[in-house]
Design an enzyme around this catalytic site. Structure first.
Site, short mmCIF file in Angstrom:
data_model
loop_
_atom_site.label_atom_id
_atom_site.label_comp_id
_atom_site.label_asym_id
_atom_site.label_seq_id
_atom_site.Cartn_x
_atom_site.Cartn_y
_atom_site.Cartn_z
N GLY A 29 0.29 60.42 115.89
CA GLY A 29 -0.83 60.88 116.69
C GLY A 29 -1.98 61.35 115.83
O GLY A 29 -1.87 61.44 114.60
N ALA A 85 1.44 67.42 119.52
CA ALA A 85 1.93 67.50 120.89
C ALA A 85 0.78 67.21 121.84
O ALA A 85 -0.39 67.48 121.54
CB ALA A 85 2.52 68.87 121.17
N GLU A 105 10.25 60.16 117.57
CA GLU A 105 9.85 61.54 117.30
C GLU A 105 10.98 62.51 117.61
O GLU A 105 11.24 63.45 116.85
CB GLU A 105 8.61 61.89 118.13
CG GLU A 105 7.34 61.23 117.63
CD GLU A 105 6.15 61.46 118.54
OE1 GLU A 105 5.01 61.45 118.04
OE2 GLU A 105 6.35 61.65 119.76
#
Length: 232
Positions: A29, A85, A105
């Site tokens: 991410g 997150a 993950e």
């Protein structure tokens, strides 16, 4: 301070927890990528780590920047995982999987002594669920699995759209060859119950609720980074 600068602040604070010689799980991410860039600078200066990436995307960035990598089979026990997150609450329950890497993950986080979550303050919420919950599903029996998810949601008083994630050329496919259903429940008052119910559905490979996994969350805002500790 814009969103990217806050992500960098969180990544900088997380890097202080990484010691030379560590076996390190590396997340996926935009915030995790800022961490990889900072880590690569230290590695270029002689800092030693062995990283296990949680996605092919992260692996490519690490290779490009010179961060040494191993597979999880080569390093089955990790010292620390740093990951982002999509949402985090005060109890450090998480929604993850917006980047499509939730299965790897979760496997990598579970193989780690500690997991530290890094995020900008927009990801800190009172109750999980505003971000659609990613549910990784097997392509076989997809309609049946979707119906089972709807029934689970109804039993828990949840409702909302269940959207099969798309990419440019059709259904999004994870690194493991699965699809993702994004469940827009709006609010999940009992994340533990939903996690348990989803785990009971055979066609659900994994879901984006990470409960009792993060030891620490580093949340960055305009005033800098602050740390939330898991209370367990």
């Amino acid at each position: 301070m814009d969103a990217r600068e806050m992500k960098i602040k969180a990544a900088e604070a997380a890097l202080a927890h990484v010691e030379s010689g560590m076996r390190l799980g590396i997340g996926t991410g935009s915030t995790a990528e800022e961490f990889v860039r900072l880590l690569a600078e230290k590695v270029a200066g002689g800092f030693r780590v062995e990283g296990v990436p949680t996605s092919e995307r992260t692996a490519r960035l690490c290779v490009e920047l010179g961060v040494p990598l191993k597979s999880l089979d080569e390093l089955p026990a990790l010292d620390l995982t740093i990951d982002g997150a999509d949402e985090v609450d005060q109890a450090l329950r998480l929604i993850k999987g917006g980047g499509g890497a939730l299965l790897r993950e979760k496997i990598v986080a579970a193989a780690s002594e500690r997991m530290i979550v890094i995020a900008d303050e927009s990801k800190l919420v009172e109750t999980l669920g505003a971000f659609a919950l990613p549910i990784e599903v097997n392509p076989f029996g997809l309609v049946s699995t979707r119906i089972a998810i709807e029934k689970v949601a109804a039993r828990l008083g949840l409702s909302g759209e269940l959207d099969l994630r798309q990419s440019g050329d059709g259904e999004f496919t994870t690194d493991g060859g699965h699809h993702i259903i994004d469940a827009s429940f709006g609010r999940i008052p009992d994340a533990e119950a939903l996690s348990s119910e989803l785990n009971s559905i055979p066609g659900v490979v994994e879901h984006g609720l990470f409960i009792n996994m993060a030891a620490l969350a580093i949340i960055a805002g305009p005033a800098g980074a602050r740390t939330l500790q898991a209370n367990r």
